[in-house]
Design an enzyme around this catalytic site. Structure first.
Site: not given
Ligand code: ASP
Length: 343
Positions: A13, A90, A166
């Site tokens: 993100t 993630d 975590t």
């Molecule tokens: N789905 C995204 C990822 O882990 C969420 C994020 O970046 O916070 O790449």
């Protein structure tokens, strides 16, 4: 002399910006990072960037990405004072954990960060996380040594050890926690380092050694009421499985049913590596506390102490990648190698 930092953008993100035409989120060109985050130019730091192609959502992270990251750090190790890795949130705790075991003799900071809101959005947490990560990656003591020569995660004004982290929240700006170790640093008006907790290398001049071959033959069996022998057998006995992380209850307890302990004993006799990790967020496995834990210990299960599942996975991948000797892997598993468990 100016510190130099390499920002490695893997995806996630943080690097997204709204397309002014159709308002969709797209990754922005990281070579223009200083235009996007002008605050960075206020530091006396030289910043270069490296962008992965293709960029990935961190749900798609594989050990091959960790090997790429480790190789990149090795190849540029002498050219930079620190590394900042932009990564989706993630699986950031998995990646930071794995890297901590793959880099031997690390004497420079490797700081993971990301964000909950894209950097191009008003109210983004990405700028603050990135600016703090860069400041920490560039920080040195009066002797010119890195203040935090560890793999860590900088998020929500806290710096936490990577293999203690975590992901706790899918929404809060404080997305990560380090349940069993206080933060290594906190960013307020100043960044306050907790130097008593930070790990320093025994020698600063050792060359960085990088491990890229990992053995991923691990399964994770989370115990739950109603678990059946079929499910337990599936996770423990598949021939391609070399080690099993048993996610147990409380202080390392499991059901006392005969069928379960028989399966565990059989798996141990088959030579499987069995590691006990608690499902609780805080606290430690102690298999001497209850009869249920004791039976596991007698059946050959090792204590994961207060390790997180993310760190247990990275530690197993790394140790098993280093040796085919399960007795050695078991011995090393119970040792604190990178500050991942409390001894
Ligand atoms: N789905 C995204 C990822 O882990 C969420 C994020 O970046 O916070 O790449």
């Amino acid at each position: 002399m100016k510190a130099s930092i390499l920002i490695i953008y893997t995806g996630g993100t943080i690097g997204m910006k709204e397309d002014p035409v159709d308002q969709t989120l797209r990754p922005f060109d990281f070579s223009q990072i200083l235009e996007e985050v002008p605050e960075l130019s206020k530091f006396a730091v030289r910043i270069d960037s490296y962008t992965f192609d293709p960029l990935i959502d961190s749900s798609d992270v594989e050990p091959s990405l960790w090997a790429r990251l480790a190789g990149l750090i090795r190849n540029r190790y002498d050219a930079y004072d620190g590394f900042v890795i932009l990564h989706g949130t993630d699986t950031m705790a998995y990646s930071a954990s794995a890297l901590s075991f793959m880099l031997d003799g690390l004497a420079k900071p490797v700081v993971f960060t990301g964000s909950q809101l894209p950097i191009g959005r008003p109210r983004t947490d990405g700028k603050e996380n990135l600016v703090s990560a860069v400041e920490i990656a560039a920080a040195k003591d009066p002797d010119g040594h890195a203040l935090v020569p560890e793999v860590c995660i900088c998020f929500g004004a806290k710096l936490i050890r990577g293999n203690r982290a975590t992901k706790m929240s899918s929404e809060s700006f404080e997305a990560f926690a380090s349940p069993n170790l206080p933060p290594l640093a906190e960013a307020g008006i100043n960044i306050r380092y907790n130097r008593a907790l930070i790990r320093y290398p025994s020698r600063w001049d050792l060359p960085l050694q990088v491990q890229t071959n990992l053995d991923t033959r691990v399964s994770i069996l989370q115990l739950h009421p109603g678990i059946t022998p079929q499910v337990a057998r599936y996770f423990l006995f598949s021939p391609e499985i070399r080690a099993v992380i048993l996610e147990t209850y409380g202080s390392g307890n499991a059901l006392t049913k005969h069928w379960f302990l028989d399966i565990i004993r059989e798996a141990d006799q088959l030579g499987k590596i069995l590691l006990n990790v608690t499902q609780c967020q805080t606290g430690s496995v102690n298999m001497d506390l209850y009869a249920t834990g004791k039976s596991l210990k007698r059946a050959g299960v090792l204590s994961g102490s207060d390790i997180t599942t993310e760190a247990a996975l990275g530690k197993l991948f790394s140790l098993m990648g280093r040796s085919d000797d399960n007795a050695w892997v078991k011995k090393m598993l119970e040792r604190d190698l990178r500050g991942e468990i409390t001894k």
